[in-house]
Motif scaffolding. Structure first.
Motif, PDB file in Angstrom:
ATOM      1  N   LEU A   3      51.791   3.151  -7.529  1.00 32.71           N
ATOM      2  CA  LEU A   3      51.862   2.766  -8.933  1.00 32.71           C
ATOM      3  C   LEU A   3      50.947   1.574  -9.174  1.00 32.71           C
ATOM      4  CD1 LEU A   3      55.725   2.972  -9.463  1.00 32.71           C
ATOM      5  CD2 LEU A   3      54.014   4.707  -9.997  1.00 32.71           C
ATOM      6  N   ALA A   5      50.018  -1.124 -12.168  1.00 31.25           N
ATOM      7  CA  ALA A   5      50.334  -1.691 -13.482  1.00 31.25           C
ATOM      8  C   ALA A   5      49.126  -2.444 -14.015  1.00 31.25           C
ATOM      9  CB  ALA A   5      51.532  -2.617 -13.382  1.00 31.25           C
ATOM     10  N   CYS A  21      51.400   1.906 -16.516  1.00 30.15           N
ATOM     11  CA  CYS A  21      51.787   2.095 -15.120  1.00 30.15           C
ATOM     12  C   CYS A  21      51.272   3.467 -14.723  1.00 30.15           C
ATOM     13  CB  CYS A  21      53.297   2.001 -14.981  1.00 30.15           C
ATOM     14  SG  CYS A  21      53.904   2.260 -13.295  1.00 30.15           S
ATOM     15  N   TRP A  35      60.479  -0.496 -15.875  1.00 27.32           N
ATOM     16  CA  TRP A  35      59.781  -1.779 -15.985  1.00 27.32           C
ATOM     17  C   TRP A  35      60.811  -2.887 -15.769  1.00 27.32           C
ATOM     18  CZ3 TRP A  35      54.651  -2.580 -16.249  1.00 27.32           C
ATOM     19  CH2 TRP A  35      53.839  -1.530 -16.662  1.00 27.32           C
ATOM     20  N   THR A  77      51.098   8.706 -16.348  1.00 25.65           N
ATOM     21  CA  THR A  77      51.141   7.284 -16.708  1.00 25.65           C
ATOM     22  C   THR A  77      52.321   7.005 -17.624  1.00 25.65           C
ATOM     23  OG1 THR A  77      48.741   7.062 -16.496  1.00 25.65           O
ATOM     24  CG2 THR A  77      49.863   5.419 -17.829  1.00 25.65           C
ATOM     25  N   TYR A  94      56.588  -5.761 -13.810  1.00 27.91           N
ATOM     26  CA  TYR A  94      56.410  -4.838 -12.696  1.00 27.91           C
ATOM     27  C   TYR A  94      56.900  -3.450 -13.098  1.00 27.91           C
ATOM     28  CZ  TYR A  94      56.243  -9.112  -9.839  1.00 27.91           C
ATOM     29  OH  TYR A  94      55.927 -10.333  -9.309  1.00 27.91           O
ATOM     30  N   CYS A  95      56.155  -2.437 -12.697  1.00 32.52           N
ATOM     31  CA  CYS A  95      56.693  -1.087 -12.839  1.00 32.52           C
ATOM     32  C   CYS A  95      57.134  -0.594 -11.471  1.00 32.52           C
ATOM     33  CB  CYS A  95      55.688  -0.135 -13.477  1.00 32.52           C
ATOM     34  SG  CYS A  95      54.198   0.222 -12.521  1.00 32.52           S
ATOM     35  N   GLY A 111      54.939  -1.074  -8.133  1.00 34.63           N
ATOM     36  CA  GLY A 111      53.533  -1.376  -8.320  1.00 34.63           C
ATOM     37  C   GLY A 111      53.352  -2.881  -8.288  1.00 34.63           C
TER      38      GLY A 111
END
Length: 120
Positions: A3, A5, A21, A35, A77, A94-95, A111
């Motif tokens: 992933l 981001a 993401c 998220w 995405t 953050y994802c 990610g």
């Protein structure tokens, strides 16, 4: 699955940003993408989630009505549209994702973060 981001930046209060993401390596079918955000000196907290297959969305109370999570199947995405931003939204975003149905659970896959700074 990896992933990535992106989309963070500096914005004035009341402004908007869209985070992305992007997934590579395999389709996100069966995943829940989340998220989270982490403000300076604070714990990482849940912001929003979306089920890849059905597109069901979930939000933390603090962002309901201001943030919108969505997905684009063709691009593998997930997006986080953030409107009416407040200084309190300043954080690293953050994802993350995994197949767990517990939407606010800490994801198994993360990610890297993207910094969002909201100035007053």
């Amino acid at each position: 699955v990896q992933l990535q981001a992106s989309g963070g930046g500096l914005v004035q209060a009341g402004g908007s940003l869209r985070l992305s993401c992007a997934a590579s390596g395999r389709t996100l079918s069966g995943y829940v993408i989340r998220w989270f955000r982490q403000a300076p000196g604070k714990e990482r907290v849940f912001v929003a989630a979306i089920t890849w297959n059905g597109g069901t969305t979930y939000y933390a109370d603090s962002v309901k009505g201001r943030f919108t999570i969505s997905r684009e199947l063709a691009k593998n995405t997930v997006y986080l549209q953030m409107n009416s931003l407040k200084p309190a939204d300043t954080a690293i975003y953050y994802c993350g994702g995994d197949p767990s149905p517990v939407v606010s659970a800490t994801p198994a896959l993360w990610g890297q973060g993207t910094l969002v700074t909201v100035s007053s």
